[in-house]
Design a protein around this motif. Structure first.
Motif, PDB file in Angstrom:
ATOM      1  N   SER A  48       0.831  -1.221   0.000  1.00  0.00           N
ATOM      2  CA  SER A  48       0.000   0.000   0.000  1.00  0.00           C
ATOM      3  C   SER A  48       0.852   1.252   0.000  1.00  0.00           C
ATOM      4  CB  SER A  48      -0.931   0.013   1.228  1.00  0.00           C
ATOM      5  OG  SER A  48      -1.710  -1.153   1.253  1.00  0.00           O
ATOM      6  N   ILE A  49       2.041   1.162  -0.585  1.00  0.00           N
ATOM      7  CA  ILE A  49       2.947   2.312  -0.678  1.00  0.00           C
ATOM      8  C   ILE A  49       2.790   2.977  -2.038  1.00  0.00           C
ATOM      9  CG2 ILE A  49       5.379   3.008  -0.804  1.00  0.00           C
ATOM     10  CD1 ILE A  49       5.973   0.769   1.231  1.00  0.00           C
ATOM     11  N   ARG A  50       2.576   4.292  -2.004  1.00  0.00           N
ATOM     12  CA  ARG A  50       2.433   5.038  -3.264  1.00  0.00           C
ATOM     13  C   ARG A  50       3.772   5.683  -3.598  1.00  0.00           C
ATOM     14  NH1 ARG A  50      -2.588   8.535  -1.504  1.00  0.00           N
ATOM     15  NH2 ARG A  50      -2.730   9.190  -3.682  1.00  0.00           N
ATOM     16  N   LEU A  51       4.485   5.124  -4.574  1.00  0.00           N
ATOM     17  CA  LEU A  51       5.759   5.708  -4.987  1.00  0.00           C
ATOM     18  C   LEU A  51       5.484   7.031  -5.696  1.00  0.00           C
ATOM     19  CD1 LEU A  51       7.674   2.567  -6.335  1.00  0.00           C
ATOM     20  CD2 LEU A  51       7.666   3.558  -4.026  1.00  0.00           C
ATOM     21  N   LYS A  52       6.352   7.999  -5.513  1.00  0.00           N
ATOM     22  CA  LYS A  52       6.167   9.333  -6.074  1.00  0.00           C
ATOM     23  C   LYS A  52       6.894   9.488  -7.396  1.00  0.00           C
ATOM     24  CE  LYS A  52       4.235  10.099  -2.039  1.00  0.00           C
ATOM     25  NZ  LYS A  52       3.911   9.034  -1.055  1.00  0.00           N
ATOM     26  N   HIS A 215       6.517   7.849   8.926  1.00  0.00           N
ATOM     27  CA  HIS A 215       5.398   7.459   8.071  1.00  0.00           C
ATOM     28  C   HIS A 215       5.582   8.010   6.661  1.00  0.00           C
ATOM     29  CE1 HIS A 215       4.135  11.671   8.531  1.00  0.00           C
ATOM     30  NE2 HIS A 215       4.577  11.530   9.769  1.00  0.00           N
ATOM     31  N   GLY A 216       4.964   7.305   5.686  1.00  0.00           N
ATOM     32  CA  GLY A 216       4.926   7.832   4.350  1.00  0.00           C
ATOM     33  C   GLY A 216       4.217   9.185   4.376  1.00  0.00           C
ATOM     34  N   VAL A 217       4.539  10.082   3.438  1.00  0.00           N
ATOM     35  CA  VAL A 217       3.936  11.415   3.404  1.00  0.00           C
ATOM     36  C   VAL A 217       4.049  11.960   1.980  1.00  0.00           C
ATOM     37  CG1 VAL A 217       6.067  12.659   4.006  1.00  0.00           C
ATOM     38  CG2 VAL A 217       3.824  13.645   4.627  1.00  0.00           C
ATOM     39  N   GLY A 218       3.169  12.913   1.666  1.00  0.00           N
ATOM     40  CA  GLY A 218       3.273  13.536   0.355  1.00  0.00           C
ATOM     41  C   GLY A 218       1.908  13.776  -0.264  1.00  0.00           C
ATOM     42  N   PHE A 219       1.182  12.670  -0.463  1.00  0.00           N
ATOM     43  CA  PHE A 219      -0.187  12.803  -0.967  1.00  0.00           C
ATOM     44  C   PHE A 219      -1.162  12.989   0.202  1.00  0.00           C
ATOM     45  CE2 PHE A 219       1.221  12.072  -5.052  1.00  0.00           C
ATOM     46  CZ  PHE A 219       1.722  10.799  -5.287  1.00  0.00           C
ATOM     47  N   VAL A 244       8.780   8.120  -0.330  1.00  0.00           N
ATOM     48  CA  VAL A 244       8.906   9.339   0.473  1.00  0.00           C
ATOM     49  C   VAL A 244       8.300   9.073   1.841  1.00  0.00           C
ATOM     50  CG1 VAL A 244       8.260  11.772   0.727  1.00  0.00           C
ATOM     51  CG2 VAL A 244       8.877  10.888  -1.529  1.00  0.00           C
ATOM     52  N   PHE A 245       9.099   9.274   2.874  1.00  0.00           N
ATOM     53  CA  PHE A 245       8.617   9.031   4.236  1.00  0.00           C
ATOM     54  C   PHE A 245       9.386   9.922   5.213  1.00  0.00           C
ATOM     55  CE2 PHE A 245      12.475   6.720   4.953  1.00  0.00           C
ATOM     56  CZ  PHE A 245      12.662   5.842   3.891  1.00  0.00           C
ATOM     57  N   THR A 246       8.862  10.002   6.431  1.00  0.00           N
ATOM     58  CA  THR A 246       9.560  10.756   7.463  1.00  0.00           C
ATOM     59  C   THR A 246      10.391   9.812   8.309  1.00  0.00           C
ATOM     60  OG1 THR A 246       7.871  10.502   9.201  1.00  0.00           O
ATOM     61  CG2 THR A 246       7.591  12.344   7.646  1.00  0.00           C
ATOM     62  N   ILE A 247      11.495  10.342   8.834  1.00  0.00           N
ATOM     63  CA  ILE A 247      12.235   9.682   9.906  1.00  0.00           C
ATOM     64  C   ILE A 247      12.180  10.695  11.042  1.00  0.00           C
ATOM     65  CG2 ILE A 247      14.418   8.679  10.655  1.00  0.00           C
ATOM     66  CD1 ILE A 247      15.141   8.252   7.721  1.00  0.00           C
ATOM     67  N   GLU A 248      11.646  10.275  12.216  1.00  0.00           N
ATOM     68  CA  GLU A 248      11.387  11.242  13.276  1.00  0.00           C
ATOM     69  C   GLU A 248      11.586  10.643  14.671  1.00  0.00           C
ATOM     70  OE1 GLU A 248       6.931  11.376  11.639  1.00  0.00           O
ATOM     71  OE2 GLU A 248       7.078  12.042  13.733  1.00  0.00           O
ATOM     72  N   PRO A 249      12.830  10.247  14.981  1.00  0.00           N
ATOM     73  CA  PRO A 249      13.052   9.586  16.276  1.00  0.00           C
ATOM     74  C   PRO A 249      12.675  10.449  17.483  1.00  0.00           C
ATOM     75  CG  PRO A 249      15.127  10.228  15.241  1.00  0.00           C
ATOM     76  CD  PRO A 249      14.053  10.406  14.203  1.00  0.00           C
ATOM     77  N   MET A 250      11.955   9.817  18.416  1.00  0.00           N
ATOM     78  CA  MET A 250      11.634  10.409  19.706  1.00  0.00           C
ATOM     79  C   MET A 250      12.464   9.642  20.727  1.00  0.00           C
ATOM     80  SD  MET A 250       7.674  10.396  18.738  1.00  0.00           S
ATOM     81  CE  MET A 250       8.180   9.547  17.231  1.00  0.00           C
ATOM     82  N   ILE A 251      13.407  10.346  21.364  1.00  0.00           N
ATOM     83  CA  ILE A 251      14.357   9.695  22.254  1.00  0.00           C
ATOM     84  C   ILE A 251      14.200  10.249  23.664  1.00  0.00           C
ATOM     85  CG2 ILE A 251      16.795   9.156  22.590  1.00  0.00           C
ATOM     86  CD1 ILE A 251      15.706   8.116  19.910  1.00  0.00           C
ATOM     87  N   ASN A 252      14.113   9.340  24.642  1.00  0.00           N
ATOM     88  CA  ASN A 252      13.966   9.742  26.043  1.00  0.00           C
ATOM     89  C   ASN A 252      15.292   9.613  26.780  1.00  0.00           C
ATOM     90  OD1 ASN A 252      11.273   9.924  25.339  1.00  0.00           O
ATOM     91  ND2 ASN A 252      10.645   8.086  26.503  1.00  0.00           N
ATOM     92  N   LEU A 253      15.505  10.531  27.697  1.00  0.00           N
ATOM     93  CA  LEU A 253      16.733  10.473  28.507  1.00  0.00           C
ATOM     94  C   LEU A 253      16.670   9.280  29.458  1.00  0.00           C
ATOM     95  CD1 LEU A 253      19.347  12.153  28.888  1.00  0.00           C
ATOM     96  CD2 LEU A 253      18.173  13.365  30.736  1.00  0.00           C
ATOM     97  N   GLY A 254      15.415   8.953  29.887  1.00  0.00           N
ATOM     98  CA  GLY A 254      15.209   7.824  30.816  1.00  0.00           C
ATOM     99  C   GLY A 254      14.611   6.644  30.087  1.00  0.00           C
TER     100      GLY A 254
END
Ligand SMILES: [Zn+2]
Length: 298
Positions: A48-52, A215-219, A244-254
């Motif tokens: 279900s990936i829409r290539l751009k 996540h994929g993004v664009g459309f 096309v997708f995002t990379i968005e790491p959420m990192i915790n100190l603990g």
């Protein structure tokens, strides 16, 4: 990795020896322009990936430029005493003034145009009358629609002088994104990205939030694939040009665990420790990746 077509005794259903992760019959055996369409069809049916296509990529790149300009516009306003609502108003007006639409506003009922996540807030913080204080860290997440295309990026900023903990979590997280992006290559996998991020975070005694992913993004705001920020090399979905997708790491100190507040949006660290995030919108290319929301990560 440049794509060297392969000839010779390879079975149609064998994995393509060029390492694309695709079956030979979908790859070097028939790689002609027409087959870019076949790969596009294959990714749509299989994942279900829409290539751009190039025109889409240019549209997302322009939306991405407005996203980065919006972040830069806000960066100059971040100081003790400013409320997160004031930052939201600035972002909204800047976006509208440049012909864009802030994607978070009314998305599944979200009441504001950006997300502002301060200190122990991991993501999806709702702007309001919270004042920023000296030593705080604040993540600002901007997603903009321009001419129908979406782009998405975020950064974590220091408010005044950072504490050693604040500096550590922001530096580790920024480097996690840089390493996640460095792991992107045609023929690699989504697992390679997660692995690179997890290795860096955990080797510095920090932890990776698992409940929220890239996540994929664009459309649309959120499309396939999902990009977990943890994982195993070689696992997951094979990466091909046009993704096309995002990379968005959420990192915790603990610890990595979180709680969602009663507003049903705001995610905070369960142990109250600081959390940071950085995000860019990434295009997979023949020889690696290109950021469509480029900002410095060094
Ligand atoms: Zn995102």
């Amino acid at each position: 990795m440049n794509h060297k077509p392969v000839r010779g005794k390879v079975g149609r259903n064998d994995p393509c020896p060029c390492g694309s992760g695709l079956k030979y019959k979908w790859c070097c055996m028939v790689r002609r322009p027409a087959d870019a369409d076949r790969i596009r069809e294959y990714y749509l049916n299989q994942y279900s990936i829409r290539l751009k296509e190039p025109a889409d990529i240019e549209g997302i790149r322009q939306a991405g430029r407005l996203v980065v300009d919006t972040l830069d516009h806000l960066a100059g306003q971040i100081r003790p005493g400013v409320t997160t609502d004031q930052l939201d108003t600035l972002a909204h007006e800047f976006t509208i003034h440049h012909g864009g639409i802030p994607a978070p506003l009314n998305y599944k009922g979200f009441p504001r145009s950006i997300c502002t996540s301060v200190n122990e807030v991991i993501c999806h913080g709702i702007p309001g009358n919270r004042f920023l204080r000296e030593g705080d860290i604040i993540n600002i997440d901007v997603t903009t629609i321009l001419h129908g295309y979406y782009a998405d990026a975020n950064k974590t900023y220091f408010v005044g002088r950072p504490s050693p903990d604040a500096r550590k979590i922001v530096d580790v997280t920024r480097e996690c994104l840089r390493r996640g992006m460095a792991a992107v290559r045609s023929g690699g996998t989504t697992g390679d990205i997660g692995w690179a991020i997890q290795q860096h975070a955990e080797s510095h005694g920090c932890s990776v939030v698992r409940e929220f992913v890239g996540h994929g993004v664009g459309f649309a705001f959120h499309e396939e694939p999902q990009i977990p920020h943890f994982g195993r090399r070689g696992h997951g979905i094979p990466l091909v040009p046009g993704m096309v997708f995002t990379i968005e790491p959420m990192i915790n100190l603990g610890e990595r665990h979180l709680k969602i507040l009663s507003d049903q949006w705001t995610a905070i660290t369960a142990d109250g420790s600081l959390s940071a995030q950085f995000e860019q919108t990434i295009l997979v290319t023949e020889d690696g990746c290109e950021s469509l929301t480029p900002f410095d990560l060094s």
